[in-house]
Design a protein around this motif. Structure first.
Motif, PDB file in Angstrom:
ATOM      1  N   PHE A 225     -13.065 -32.741  21.075  1.00  0.00           N
ATOM      2  CA  PHE A 225     -13.885 -32.656  22.281  1.00  0.00           C
ATOM      3  C   PHE A 225     -13.035 -32.773  23.543  1.00  0.00           C
ATOM      4  O   PHE A 225     -13.214 -32.018  24.504  1.00  0.00           O
ATOM      5  CB  PHE A 225     -14.959 -33.749  22.260  1.00  0.00           C
ATOM      6  CG  PHE A 225     -15.830 -33.766  23.484  1.00  0.00           C
ATOM      7  CD1 PHE A 225     -16.584 -32.648  23.837  1.00  0.00           C
ATOM      8  CD2 PHE A 225     -15.893 -34.885  24.298  1.00  0.00           C
ATOM      9  CE1 PHE A 225     -17.388 -32.654  24.983  1.00  0.00           C
ATOM     10  CE2 PHE A 225     -16.690 -34.902  25.432  1.00  0.00           C
ATOM     11  CZ  PHE A 225     -17.440 -33.785  25.774  1.00  0.00           C
ATOM     12  N   LEU A 226     -12.083 -33.700  23.539  1.00  0.00           N
ATOM     13  CA  LEU A 226     -11.249 -33.895  24.728  1.00  0.00           C
ATOM     14  C   LEU A 226     -10.439 -32.645  25.058  1.00  0.00           C
ATOM     15  O   LEU A 226     -10.072 -32.425  26.217  1.00  0.00           O
ATOM     16  CB  LEU A 226     -10.310 -35.087  24.515  1.00  0.00           C
ATOM     17  CG  LEU A 226     -10.972 -36.463  24.518  1.00  0.00           C
ATOM     18  CD1 LEU A 226      -9.955 -37.542  24.166  1.00  0.00           C
ATOM     19  CD2 LEU A 226     -11.614 -36.749  25.872  1.00  0.00           C
ATOM     20  N   ALA A 227     -10.192 -31.809  24.054  1.00  0.00           N
ATOM     21  CA  ALA A 227      -9.403 -30.594  24.273  1.00  0.00           C
ATOM     22  C   ALA A 227     -10.095 -29.637  25.244  1.00  0.00           C
ATOM     23  O   ALA A 227      -9.421 -28.862  25.930  1.00  0.00           O
ATOM     24  CB  ALA A 227      -9.141 -29.891  22.939  1.00  0.00           C
ATOM     25  N   PHE A 228     -11.433 -29.664  25.305  1.00  0.00           N
ATOM     26  CA  PHE A 228     -12.126 -28.752  26.232  1.00  0.00           C
ATOM     27  C   PHE A 228     -13.076 -29.478  27.181  1.00  0.00           C
ATOM     28  O   PHE A 228     -13.760 -28.845  27.984  1.00  0.00           O
ATOM     29  CB  PHE A 228     -12.904 -27.677  25.449  1.00  0.00           C
ATOM     30  CG  PHE A 228     -14.055 -28.189  24.627  1.00  0.00           C
ATOM     31  CD1 PHE A 228     -15.302 -28.403  25.190  1.00  0.00           C
ATOM     32  CD2 PHE A 228     -13.890 -28.447  23.267  1.00  0.00           C
ATOM     33  CE1 PHE A 228     -16.365 -28.868  24.436  1.00  0.00           C
ATOM     34  CE2 PHE A 228     -14.948 -28.906  22.492  1.00  0.00           C
ATOM     35  CZ  PHE A 228     -16.189 -29.122  23.081  1.00  0.00           C
ATOM     36  N   ARG A 229     -13.113 -30.802  27.158  1.00  0.00           N
ATOM     37  CA  ARG A 229     -14.063 -31.558  27.978  1.00  0.00           C
ATOM     38  C   ARG A 229     -13.918 -31.239  29.460  1.00  0.00           C
ATOM     39  O   ARG A 229     -14.914 -31.119  30.180  1.00  0.00           O
ATOM     40  CB  ARG A 229     -13.882 -33.062  27.740  1.00  0.00           C
ATOM     41  CG  ARG A 229     -14.940 -33.922  28.452  1.00  0.00           C
ATOM     42  CD  ARG A 229     -14.719 -35.402  28.123  1.00  0.00           C
ATOM     43  NE  ARG A 229     -15.854 -36.217  28.567  1.00  0.00           N
ATOM     44  CZ  ARG A 229     -15.797 -37.119  29.535  1.00  0.00           C
ATOM     45  NH1 ARG A 229     -14.656 -37.303  30.195  1.00  0.00           N
ATOM     46  NH2 ARG A 229     -16.861 -37.824  29.866  1.00  0.00           N
ATOM     47  N   ASP A 230     -12.687 -31.090  29.947  1.00  0.00           N
ATOM     48  CA  ASP A 230     -12.482 -30.831  31.374  1.00  0.00           C
ATOM     49  C   ASP A 230     -13.127 -29.517  31.807  1.00  0.00           C
ATOM     50  O   ASP A 230     -13.457 -29.339  32.989  1.00  0.00           O
ATOM     51  CB  ASP A 230     -10.994 -30.807  31.708  1.00  0.00           C
ATOM     52  CG  ASP A 230     -10.365 -32.200  31.611  1.00  0.00           C
ATOM     53  OD1 ASP A 230     -11.120 -33.186  31.577  1.00  0.00           O
ATOM     54  OD2 ASP A 230      -9.121 -32.270  31.551  1.00  0.00           O
TER      55      ASP A 230
END
Length: 363
Positions: free
Chosen positions: A109-114
């Motif tokens: 999730f953190l890979a595309f959260r931004d």
């Protein structure tokens, strides 16, 4: 020669407009690069939620439109029940859908959260409209947020379409399902008496007082039993029992007299075996089941988010999991839950007066 093929034949893809539907998972215009497999999964799950929310709103609005009538026909009650049962099943499905989201690891999730920017599930106007339609009051919301003002703000920023805002205004201007339910319960025949009869207030007050007497008598039996088996002494048990009776009195009788809606609710729940009350008590059960299914949906959502991002701030600037946990405490159909604490067993209740009124009817 064989017959010419028909100029038009409806196909599965055409009926569902699949070409258009399956083009909607690439993110907003100018969104690059294309979503990864994990981000596509995230988009599909949330789009599915919103499609189901659209169906839920349709079901609930049709139920509301029936219930806001001054007189709800008996034949219409099963129709309302059907709408509510479908919504409950949808929410159960959606609660389980969070399990699919849990196949994303925190790092996935953190890979595309931004890339989500400041977008937030809180901006789901369909969920906010659903809450208003059901009857969630502003003071019940975390921070007392006004969803209509929030919608108007988003619309002013071009983040909500005029049609969505118009739908929200229309829902906000009509009685909620909880309002309609309370009005309907207020017309419950109690011991054969209806609100339009001259002595109705006396009949209802007498019913309430006799129920409170039954609660007190049952409480005395409980106190005696608990002491006899050594589960406490009278000094500790009696205040708890008497507090329950006092709470029931406050619930049923206010400064302006008996609350007829609550008295009607208590009557249906107490004498639910009467044939005439079979569909009304089924309707009450459906509202409770609906709220329960929503609470499970919210709870599963909160646990999924905590598993995914821990206690960090939400993308939209909210407190994240703390906010989601607060929503699990929302109660819309408060009276339907509260009345359960003041029920007594059937053989401890007074007999129903005019019992023949509540028998099966035939044309």
């Amino acid at each position: 020669m064989g017959q010419d093929a028909p100029a038009f034949r409806m196909t599965y893809g055409g009926y569902l407009q699949l070409d258009s539907l399956l083009e909607l998972q690439s993110g907003p215009e100018g969104y690059a690069p294309a979503p990864s497999n994990d981000e596509l999964h995230f988009i599909v799950v949330h789009q599915t939620f919103e499609l189901w929310f659209k169906q839920i709103l349709r079901e609930l609005k049709e139920a509301r439109d029936i219930m806001i009538s001054e007189r709800v026909q008996e034949a219409s009650v099963p129709v309302i029940v059907h709408h509510l049962e479908r919504v409950s099943e949808i929410f159960r499905l959606l609660a389980n859908q969070w399990k699919v989201m849990e196949t994303l690891t925190p790092q996935d999730f953190l890979a595309f959260r931004d890339r989500l920017g400041t977008s937030s599930g809180f901006e789901s106007w369909q969920m906010r409209e659903m809450e208003v339609l059901l009857g969630l009051e502003n003071e019940q919301r975390m921070g007392g947020m006004d969803p209509l003002a929030h919608m108007e703000k988003l619309a002013g920023e071009g983040k909500v379409s005029p049609s969505a805002l118009a739908d929200f205004h229309a829902t906000h201007s009509l009685p909620s399902l909880n309002d309609a339910l309370m009005s309907w319960l207020g017309r419950t025949p109690i011991h054969g008496s209806s609100p339009d009869e001259d002595d109705d207030a006396e009949v209802v007050l007498d019913y309430v007082n006799k129920h409170l007497e039954s609660m007190s008598e049952h409480g005395e039996a409980v106190i005696k039993h608990m002491i006899s088996i050594g589960h406490g002494d009278e000094a500790t048990i009696r205040p708890r029992i008497e507090a329950g009776v006092h709470g029931a009195r406050s619930f049923l009788i206010g400064e302006e007299g008996v609350n007829r809606s609550r008295a009607g609710l208590l009557f249906i729940e107490s004498y639910r075996d009467l044939p005439l009350l079979s569909w009304p008590r089924k309707l009450i059960d459906c509202f409770v089941e609906l709220e329960e299914s929503m609470l499970l949906f919210r709870t599963h959502h909160a646990r999924m988010v905590e598993r995914m991002i821990g206690r960090r701030m939400g993308t939209g600037g909210s407190s994240g999991v703390d906010y989601l946990d607060a929503t699990t405490k929302y109660r819309i159909f408060v009276d339907l839950w509260a009345v359960r604490t003041m029920l007594v067993k059937r053989d401890a209740l007074p007999n129903v007066e005019h019992a023949e009124f509540y028998g099966f009817s035939s044309s």
